[in-house]
Design a protein around this motif. Structure first.
Motif, PDB file in Angstrom:
ATOM      1  N   HIS A  48     -14.191  27.598 -10.935  1.00 22.95           N
ATOM      2  CA  HIS A  48     -15.550  27.988 -10.564  1.00 22.95           C
ATOM      3  C   HIS A  48     -15.647  29.512 -10.497  1.00 22.95           C
ATOM      4  N   PRO A  49     -16.697  30.105 -11.051  1.00 24.26           N
ATOM      5  CA  PRO A  49     -16.774  31.573 -11.113  1.00 24.26           C
ATOM      6  C   PRO A  49     -16.908  32.265  -9.758  1.00 24.26           C
ATOM      7  N   LEU A  50     -17.309  31.555  -8.710  1.00 28.82           N
ATOM      8  CA  LEU A  50     -17.511  32.193  -7.406  1.00 28.82           C
ATOM      9  C   LEU A  50     -16.606  31.659  -6.301  1.00 28.82           C
ATOM     10  N   TRP A  51     -16.331  30.377  -6.312  1.00 31.34           N
ATOM     11  CA  TRP A  51     -15.618  29.772  -5.186  1.00 31.34           C
ATOM     12  C   TRP A  51     -14.258  30.412  -4.926  1.00 31.34           C
ATOM     13  N   LYS A  52     -13.522  30.695  -5.986  1.00 32.38           N
ATOM     14  CA  LYS A  52     -12.165  31.230  -5.786  1.00 32.38           C
ATOM     15  C   LYS A  52     -12.186  32.590  -5.106  1.00 32.38           C
ATOM     16  N   TYR A  53     -13.306  33.325  -5.226  1.00 35.77           N
ATOM     17  CA  TYR A  53     -13.434  34.618  -4.548  1.00 35.77           C
ATOM     18  C   TYR A  53     -14.047  34.461  -3.156  1.00 35.77           C
ATOM     19  N   ARG A  54     -14.924  33.485  -3.022  1.00 33.96           N
ATOM     20  CA  ARG A  54     -15.584  33.273  -1.742  1.00 33.96           C
ATOM     21  C   ARG A  54     -14.654  32.656  -0.715  1.00 33.96           C
ATOM     22  N   GLY A  55     -13.899  31.622  -1.147  1.00 32.49           N
ATOM     23  CA  GLY A  55     -13.052  30.898  -0.222  1.00 32.49           C
ATOM     24  C   GLY A  55     -13.873  30.014   0.708  1.00 32.49           C
ATOM     25  N   TYR A  56     -13.262  29.565   1.795  1.00 31.81           N
ATOM     26  CA  TYR A  56     -13.955  28.728   2.771  1.00 31.81           C
ATOM     27  C   TYR A  56     -13.210  28.787   4.096  1.00 31.81           C
ATOM     28  N   SER A  57     -13.872  28.342   5.134  1.00 30.29           N
ATOM     29  CA  SER A  57     -13.270  28.341   6.467  1.00 30.29           C
ATOM     30  C   SER A  57     -13.571  26.994   7.115  1.00 30.29           C
ATOM     31  N   SER A  58     -12.610  26.085   7.043  1.00 32.26           N
ATOM     32  CA  SER A  58     -12.817  24.746   7.597  1.00 32.26           C
ATOM     33  C   SER A  58     -11.474  24.061   7.819  1.00 32.26           C
ATOM     34  N   ASN A  59     -11.375  23.314   8.902  1.00 31.38           N
ATOM     35  CA  ASN A  59     -10.189  22.487   9.154  1.00 31.38           C
ATOM     36  C   ASN A  59     -10.566  21.007   9.205  1.00 31.38           C
ATOM     37  N   CYS A  60     -11.638  20.649   8.481  1.00 32.73           N
ATOM     38  CA  CYS A  60     -12.161  19.284   8.521  1.00 32.73           C
ATOM     39  C   CYS A  60     -11.235  18.312   7.793  1.00 32.73           C
ATOM     40  N   ASP A  61     -11.417  17.044   8.065  1.00 31.70           N
ATOM     41  CA  ASP A  61     -10.755  15.964   7.334  1.00 31.70           C
ATOM     42  C   ASP A  61     -11.635  15.648   6.127  1.00 31.70           C
ATOM     43  N   VAL A  62     -11.192  16.031   4.937  1.00 34.19           N
ATOM     44  CA  VAL A  62     -12.066  15.927   3.759  1.00 34.19           C
ATOM     45  C   VAL A  62     -12.353  14.482   3.368  1.00 34.19           C
ATOM     46  N   VAL A  63     -11.404  13.587   3.551  1.00 34.58           N
ATOM     47  CA  VAL A  63     -11.632  12.176   3.219  1.00 34.58           C
ATOM     48  C   VAL A  63     -12.670  11.591   4.167  1.00 34.58           C
ATOM     49  N   GLU A  64     -12.558  11.918   5.431  1.00 26.00           N
ATOM     50  CA  GLU A  64     -13.532  11.441   6.407  1.00 26.00           C
ATOM     51  C   GLU A  64     -14.930  11.956   6.071  1.00 26.00           C
ATOM     52  N   TYR A  65     -15.010  13.239   5.698  1.00 20.47           N
ATOM     53  CA  TYR A  65     -16.333  13.795   5.407  1.00 20.47           C
ATOM     54  C   TYR A  65     -16.893  13.271   4.082  1.00 20.47           C
ATOM     55  N   PHE A  66     -16.029  12.968   3.126  1.00 21.45           N
ATOM     56  CA  PHE A  66     -16.478  12.330   1.888  1.00 21.45           C
ATOM     57  C   PHE A  66     -17.127  10.987   2.209  1.00 21.45           C
ATOM     58  N   ASN A  67     -16.524  10.242   3.135  1.00 25.23           N
ATOM     59  CA  ASN A  67     -17.088   8.953   3.532  1.00 25.23           C
ATOM     60  C   ASN A  67     -18.406   9.127   4.277  1.00 25.23           C
ATOM     61  N   VAL A  68     -18.555  10.228   5.009  1.00 22.67           N
ATOM     62  CA  VAL A  68     -19.825  10.508   5.678  1.00 22.67           C
ATOM     63  C   VAL A  68     -20.930  10.675   4.632  1.00 22.67           C
ATOM     64  N   GLN A  69     -20.612  11.342   3.529  1.00 24.31           N
ATOM     65  CA  GLN A  69     -21.593  11.539   2.467  1.00 24.31           C
ATOM     66  C   GLN A  69     -22.074  10.205   1.881  1.00 24.31           C
ATOM     67  N   GLN A  70     -21.170   9.227   1.824  1.00 20.44           N
ATOM     68  CA  GLN A  70     -21.533   7.936   1.231  1.00 20.44           C
ATOM     69  C   GLN A  70     -22.549   7.166   2.078  1.00 20.44           C
ATOM     70  N   GLN A  71     -22.716   7.570   3.322  1.00 22.19           N
ATOM     71  CA  GLN A  71     -23.654   6.889   4.219  1.00 22.19           C
ATOM     72  C   GLN A  71     -25.089   7.387   4.042  1.00 22.19           C
ATOM     73  N   ASN A  72     -25.282   8.332   3.156  1.00 24.27           N
ATOM     74  CA  ASN A  72     -26.596   8.967   3.003  1.00 24.27           C
ATOM     75  C   ASN A  72     -27.497   8.147   2.080  1.00 24.27           C
ATOM     76  N   GLN A  73     -27.687   6.890   2.424  1.00 26.73           N
ATOM     77  CA  GLN A  73     -28.409   5.973   1.534  1.00 26.73           C
ATOM     78  C   GLN A  73     -29.923   6.189   1.542  1.00 26.73           C
ATOM     79  N   ALA A  74     -30.469   6.707   2.640  1.00 29.42           N
ATOM     80  CA  ALA A  74     -31.921   6.903   2.708  1.00 29.42           C
ATOM     81  C   ALA A  74     -32.381   7.905   1.651  1.00 29.42           C
TER      82      ALA A  74
END
Length: 215
Positions: free
Chosen positions: A55-81
């Protein structure tokens, strides 16, 4: 007067998008993790580091998070509305327009088809840049290698946080912009006919993208 309102709406578009995101987060409540961009970037980097690096920007931007990515991926799947609203909007709109076209075809069909395809490409590119570079919403998850029922692309099985508002607001702004263009420079073309062709073109473009690009 209408032109001034249209221009004012276009200029206010970035703020309108943010208000919609904040409103949805408020509706879900303070404990619901709505549209955590930092966690979404971590999700891509941990599951598909090659996508993150390319990605042209992400590798320079980086991120700051200690989240559980699998758990949050499953949270996204609940967005059925949001998922159901997006497909109802696209499907019903395209169907009604096709019925209208069958009843009364437009005068300049080819010109309207070209404009319909071009404007949906504008919507697709604009929302993609919003999702990944500015708003950091749930559509980022389609860059990950995590899967739900064998699919990981947003809009295939579910829809990521914020995608609904991004699509609807961008579509509205593009339509308002096209209304001004047709009024000022292409006034022999009907804005009503443009909408009748643009919505089916939009549905076909999404089907193509989901069937062959993110299948």
């Amino acid at each position: 007067m209408w032109n001034k309102i249209t221009i004012a709406t276009i200029l206010a578009w970035p703020f309108i998008s943010r208000v919609l995101y904040k409103t949805d987060a408020w509706i879900h409540g303070p404990t619901y993790r709505y549209m955590e961009g930092e966690c979404l970037l971590k999700m891509v980097n941990e599951s598909a580091p090659d996508h993150f690096v390319k990605h042209p920007l992400w590798k320079y931007r980086g991120y700051s998070s200690n989240c559980d990515v699998v758990e949050y991926f499953n949270v996204q799947q609940q967005n059925q509305a949001e998922f159901k609203v997006v497909f109802a909007y696209l499907g019903i709109g395209a169907l009604l327009c096709l019925m209208s076209l069958m009843h009364k075809p437009p005068k300049y069909t080819i010109a309207h088809i070209i404009l319909g395809l071009l404007t949906w490409s504008m919507i697709f590119v604009t929302t993609h840049y919003q999702h990944e570079n500015l708003h950091l919403n749930g559509n980022i998850m389609h860059h990950s290698n995590l899967k739900h029922d064998g699919k990981n692309a947003s809009l295939v099985k579910t829809i990521g946080h914020g995608v609904l508002y991004s699509i609807l607001s961008t579509h509205a702004i593009i339509l308002l912009t096209m209304r001004l263009i047709l009024r000022w420079h292409l006034n022999h073309l009907s804005f009503f006919d443009f909408i009748r062709i643009q919505l089916p073109c939009q549905a076909l473009k999404i089907i193509w993208n989901l069937r062959f690009v993110h299948s």
